[in-house]
Design a protein around this motif. Structure first.
Motif, PDB file in Angstrom:
ATOM      1  N   CYS A  73      -6.140   6.379 -10.256  1.00  0.00           N
ATOM      2  CA  CYS A  73      -6.001   4.919 -10.241  1.00  0.00           C
ATOM      3  C   CYS A  73      -7.366   4.237 -10.222  1.00  0.00           C
ATOM      4  CB  CYS A  73      -5.213   4.461  -9.018  1.00  0.00           C
ATOM      5  SG  CYS A  73      -3.481   4.984  -9.012  1.00  0.00           S
ATOM      6  N   VAL A  74      -7.434   3.114 -10.905  1.00  0.00           N
ATOM      7  CA  VAL A  74      -8.563   2.197 -10.767  1.00  0.00           C
ATOM      8  C   VAL A  74      -8.192   1.224  -9.665  1.00  0.00           C
ATOM      9  CG1 VAL A  74      -9.930   0.389 -11.858  1.00  0.00           C
ATOM     10  CG2 VAL A  74      -9.214   2.383 -13.195  1.00  0.00           C
ATOM     11  N   LYS A  75      -8.999   1.201  -8.619  1.00  0.00           N
ATOM     12  CA  LYS A  75      -8.718   0.333  -7.477  1.00  0.00           C
ATOM     13  C   LYS A  75      -9.791  -0.729  -7.324  1.00  0.00           C
ATOM     14  CE  LYS A  75      -6.169   3.710  -4.690  1.00  0.00           C
ATOM     15  NZ  LYS A  75      -6.071   4.363  -3.365  1.00  0.00           N
ATOM     16  N   LYS A  76      -9.360  -1.901  -6.921  1.00  0.00           N
ATOM     17  CA  LYS A  76     -10.292  -2.988  -6.652  1.00  0.00           C
ATOM     18  C   LYS A  76     -10.505  -3.093  -5.150  1.00  0.00           C
ATOM     19  CE  LYS A  76     -11.161  -7.888  -7.463  1.00  0.00           C
ATOM     20  NZ  LYS A  76     -10.674  -9.144  -8.089  1.00  0.00           N
ATOM     21  N   ILE A  77     -11.760  -2.981  -4.761  1.00  0.00           N
ATOM     22  CA  ILE A  77     -12.112  -3.060  -3.347  1.00  0.00           C
ATOM     23  C   ILE A  77     -12.598  -4.474  -3.049  1.00  0.00           C
ATOM     24  CG2 ILE A  77     -13.592  -2.133  -1.530  1.00  0.00           C
ATOM     25  CD1 ILE A  77     -13.811   0.423  -3.231  1.00  0.00           C
ATOM     26  N   SER A  78     -11.915  -5.137  -2.162  1.00  0.00           N
ATOM     27  CA  SER A  78     -12.253  -6.511  -1.826  1.00  0.00           C
ATOM     28  C   SER A  78     -12.623  -6.617  -0.357  1.00  0.00           C
ATOM     29  CB  SER A  78     -11.069  -7.437  -2.126  1.00  0.00           C
ATOM     30  OG  SER A  78     -11.301  -8.732  -1.635  1.00  0.00           O
ATOM     31  N   ASP A  79     -13.593  -7.456  -0.071  1.00  0.00           N
ATOM     32  CA  ASP A  79     -14.007  -7.675   1.323  1.00  0.00           C
ATOM     33  C   ASP A  79     -12.886  -8.292   2.148  1.00  0.00           C
ATOM     34  OD1 ASP A  79     -16.488  -6.711   0.647  1.00  0.00           O
ATOM     35  OD2 ASP A  79     -17.344  -8.705   0.289  1.00  0.00           O
ATOM     36  N   ASN A  80     -11.959  -8.968   1.462  1.00  0.00           N
ATOM     37  CA  ASN A  80     -10.881  -9.658   2.160  1.00  0.00           C
ATOM     38  C   ASN A  80      -9.611  -8.822   2.283  1.00  0.00           C
ATOM     39  OD1 ASN A  80     -12.506 -11.959   2.375  1.00  0.00           O
ATOM     40  ND2 ASN A  80     -11.925 -12.618   0.318  1.00  0.00           N
ATOM     41  N   GLN A  81      -9.652  -7.584   1.754  1.00  0.00           N
ATOM     42  CA  GLN A  81      -8.470  -6.725   1.791  1.00  0.00           C
ATOM     43  C   GLN A  81      -8.803  -5.425   2.506  1.00  0.00           C
ATOM     44  OE1 GLN A  81      -7.382  -7.852  -2.751  1.00  0.00           O
ATOM     45  NE2 GLN A  81      -6.434  -6.035  -1.946  1.00  0.00           N
ATOM     46  N   GLN A  82      -7.957  -5.048   3.438  1.00  0.00           N
ATOM     47  CA  GLN A  82      -8.145  -3.755   4.081  1.00  0.00           C
ATOM     48  C   GLN A  82      -7.749  -2.622   3.146  1.00  0.00           C
ATOM     49  OE1 GLN A  82      -6.007  -3.804   7.788  1.00  0.00           O
ATOM     50  NE2 GLN A  82      -7.594  -4.958   8.846  1.00  0.00           N
ATOM     51  N   LYS A  83      -6.710  -2.850   2.376  1.00  0.00           N
ATOM     52  CA  LYS A  83      -6.213  -1.816   1.473  1.00  0.00           C
ATOM     53  C   LYS A  83      -6.617  -2.159   0.032  1.00  0.00           C
ATOM     54  CE  LYS A  83      -1.938   0.582   0.148  1.00  0.00           C
ATOM     55  NZ  LYS A  83      -2.090   0.430  -1.309  1.00  0.00           N
ATOM     56  N   PRO A  84      -7.338  -1.262  -0.660  1.00  0.00           N
ATOM     57  CA  PRO A  84      -7.699  -1.513  -2.059  1.00  0.00           C
ATOM     58  C   PRO A  84      -6.447  -1.690  -2.915  1.00  0.00           C
ATOM     59  CG  PRO A  84      -8.970   0.318  -1.176  1.00  0.00           C
ATOM     60  CD  PRO A  84      -7.910   0.007  -0.165  1.00  0.00           C
ATOM     61  N   LYS A  85      -6.536  -2.531  -3.931  1.00  0.00           N
ATOM     62  CA  LYS A  85      -5.409  -2.813  -4.807  1.00  0.00           C
ATOM     63  C   LYS A  85      -5.541  -2.018  -6.101  1.00  0.00           C
ATOM     64  CE  LYS A  85      -3.155  -6.588  -7.309  1.00  0.00           C
ATOM     65  NZ  LYS A  85      -3.235  -8.044  -7.668  1.00  0.00           N
ATOM     66  N   ILE A  86      -4.453  -1.401  -6.526  1.00  0.00           N
ATOM     67  CA  ILE A  86      -4.457  -0.661  -7.784  1.00  0.00           C
ATOM     68  C   ILE A  86      -4.364  -1.649  -8.949  1.00  0.00           C
ATOM     69  CG2 ILE A  86      -3.185   0.985  -9.228  1.00  0.00           C
ATOM     70  CD1 ILE A  86      -2.252   2.373  -6.680  1.00  0.00           C
ATOM     71  N   LEU A  87      -5.312  -1.532  -9.893  1.00  0.00           N
ATOM     72  CA  LEU A  87      -5.284  -2.357 -11.096  1.00  0.00           C
ATOM     73  C   LEU A  87      -4.710  -1.595 -12.287  1.00  0.00           C
ATOM     74  CD1 LEU A  87      -8.760  -4.162 -10.997  1.00  0.00           C
ATOM     75  CD2 LEU A  87      -6.613  -4.816  -9.906  1.00  0.00           C
ATOM     76  N   TYR A  88      -4.943  -0.276 -12.304  1.00  0.00           N
ATOM     77  CA  TYR A  88      -4.528   0.554 -13.436  1.00  0.00           C
ATOM     78  C   TYR A  88      -4.297   1.971 -12.932  1.00  0.00           C
ATOM     79  CZ  TYR A  88      -5.313   3.646 -17.475  1.00  0.00           C
ATOM     80  OH  TYR A  88      -5.210   4.642 -18.415  1.00  0.00           O
ATOM     81  N   GLY A  89      -3.333   2.641 -13.503  1.00  0.00           N
ATOM     82  CA  GLY A  89      -3.066   4.028 -13.138  1.00  0.00           C
ATOM     83  C   GLY A  89      -2.738   4.868 -14.351  1.00  0.00           C
ATOM     84  N   PHE A  90      -3.056   6.150 -14.248  1.00  0.00           N
ATOM     85  CA  PHE A  90      -2.773   7.120 -15.312  1.00  0.00           C
ATOM     86  C   PHE A  90      -2.152   8.345 -14.661  1.00  0.00           C
ATOM     87  CE2 PHE A  90      -3.858   8.742 -19.620  1.00  0.00           C
ATOM     88  CZ  PHE A  90      -3.581  10.074 -19.442  1.00  0.00           C
ATOM     89  N   CYS A  91      -0.985   8.724 -15.142  1.00  0.00           N
ATOM     90  CA  CYS A  91      -0.257   9.871 -14.596  1.00  0.00           C
ATOM     91  C   CYS A  91      -0.173  10.967 -15.647  1.00  0.00           C
ATOM     92  CB  CYS A  91       1.139   9.417 -14.172  1.00  0.00           C
ATOM     93  SG  CYS A  91       2.314  10.763 -13.926  1.00  0.00           S
TER      94      CYS A  91
END
Length: 273
Positions: A73-91
């Motif tokens: 997964c491509v994850k976005k790490i934000s200073d305002n988020q404890q949990k990184p958000k998935i932007l894209y995934g490949f299975c």
């Protein structure tokens, strides 16, 4: 994407993270709303939305879990988020084998006929593509890895995230598969995919894949693509023209040399038998 966004992105192996699987498959359920096969099986967008949510749970239970598939997964790490958000995934499916048994009750309750069409197309893919790739991998001495699912969150569709990370994601999954012992390191590795929506053909061409075979779902039309008008009630028109076809594409990863044109020739010969 902006430089600011890129500085906060990371590409991560998520195979062992159940929460990431759940989040990624939820993204798939949204991203595949306009996909040709699901419009064919569930023309009603409301039923299609409900079906996809249950379908990907079923797919995970019967095909992807228990180490049979890998996830990047491509994850976005934000200073305002404890949990990184998935932007894209490949299975990627490592162990291509018949599905294990799963509970179809929820899909049946939504639309039994639609479910039968959907799973029937999956069976067609197994018979006409996946089983042939397994056979050919033994004949031509390579490892076949199926690039099963890839999807971006809605706000990042069509903005280049997938095309930017698809190759790096595939390479990471192959290397992870080798480390886990599910992909042999001494053989060429052919990563292949099934394109059943013409809109994504150019995307895969840009990623360096080539067409191995051009097959057609259904027995009544073996020589040309049938144009189908797919009416989406939410859009109020029939401008989404789709094609009843399946295209298999492939790319060789790893240090070994392997001739995809050879695979192309043998696959098509076997398809005629």
């Amino acid at each position: 994407m902006s430089k600011e966004d890129n500085s906060r992105l990371c590409l991560e192996i998520c195979t062992d993270n159940e929460e990431d699987w759940k989040e990624f498959l939820g993204i798939c359920a949204i991203a595949f709303q306009s996909s040709t096969p699901f419009k064919r099986s569930h023309p009603d967008p409301k039923k299609r939305k409900l079906h996809l949510s249950e379908y990907f749970k079923y797919v995970y239970e019967t095909e992807l879990s228990k180490g049979r598939a890998g996830l990047v997964c491509v994850k976005k790490i934000s200073d305002n988020q404890q949990k990184p958000k998935i932007l894209y995934g490949f299975c990627m499916l490592y162990k291509e084998s018949p599905r294990s048994r799963g509970d179809k009750t929820c899909m049946e309750n939504i639309d039994k006929k639609g479910m039968e069409i959907c799973l029937g197309e999956d069976e067609w893919l197994e018979k006409n593509i996946h089983s042939k790739m397994r056979d050919l991998s033994k004949i031509l001495n390579f490892t076949a890895a199926y690039g099963y699912l890839q999807a971006s969150v809605k706000e990042h569709m069509n903005n280049g995230v997938g095309s930017k990370y698809i190759l790096a994601s595939a390479e990471m999954l192959v290397q992870d598969g080798i480390i886990r012992g599910v992909i042999p390191a001494h053989l060429p590795i052919v990563v292949y995919g099934v394109l059943d929506d013409v809109r994504v053909k150019r995307f895969h061409k840009q990623a360096g894949s080539i067409e191995i075979a051009h097959l057609h779902f259904g027995e009544d039309d073996k020589h040309k693509c049938r144009k189908i008008k797919c009416i989406d009630n939410n859009m109020g028109d029939n401008r989404n023209e789709i094609f009843d076809c399946v295209i298999v594409v492939g790319k060789v990863l790893g240090p070994h040399k392997f001739s995809l044109p050879q695979l192309q020739t043998v696959f098509n010969l076997k398809s005629m038998l």
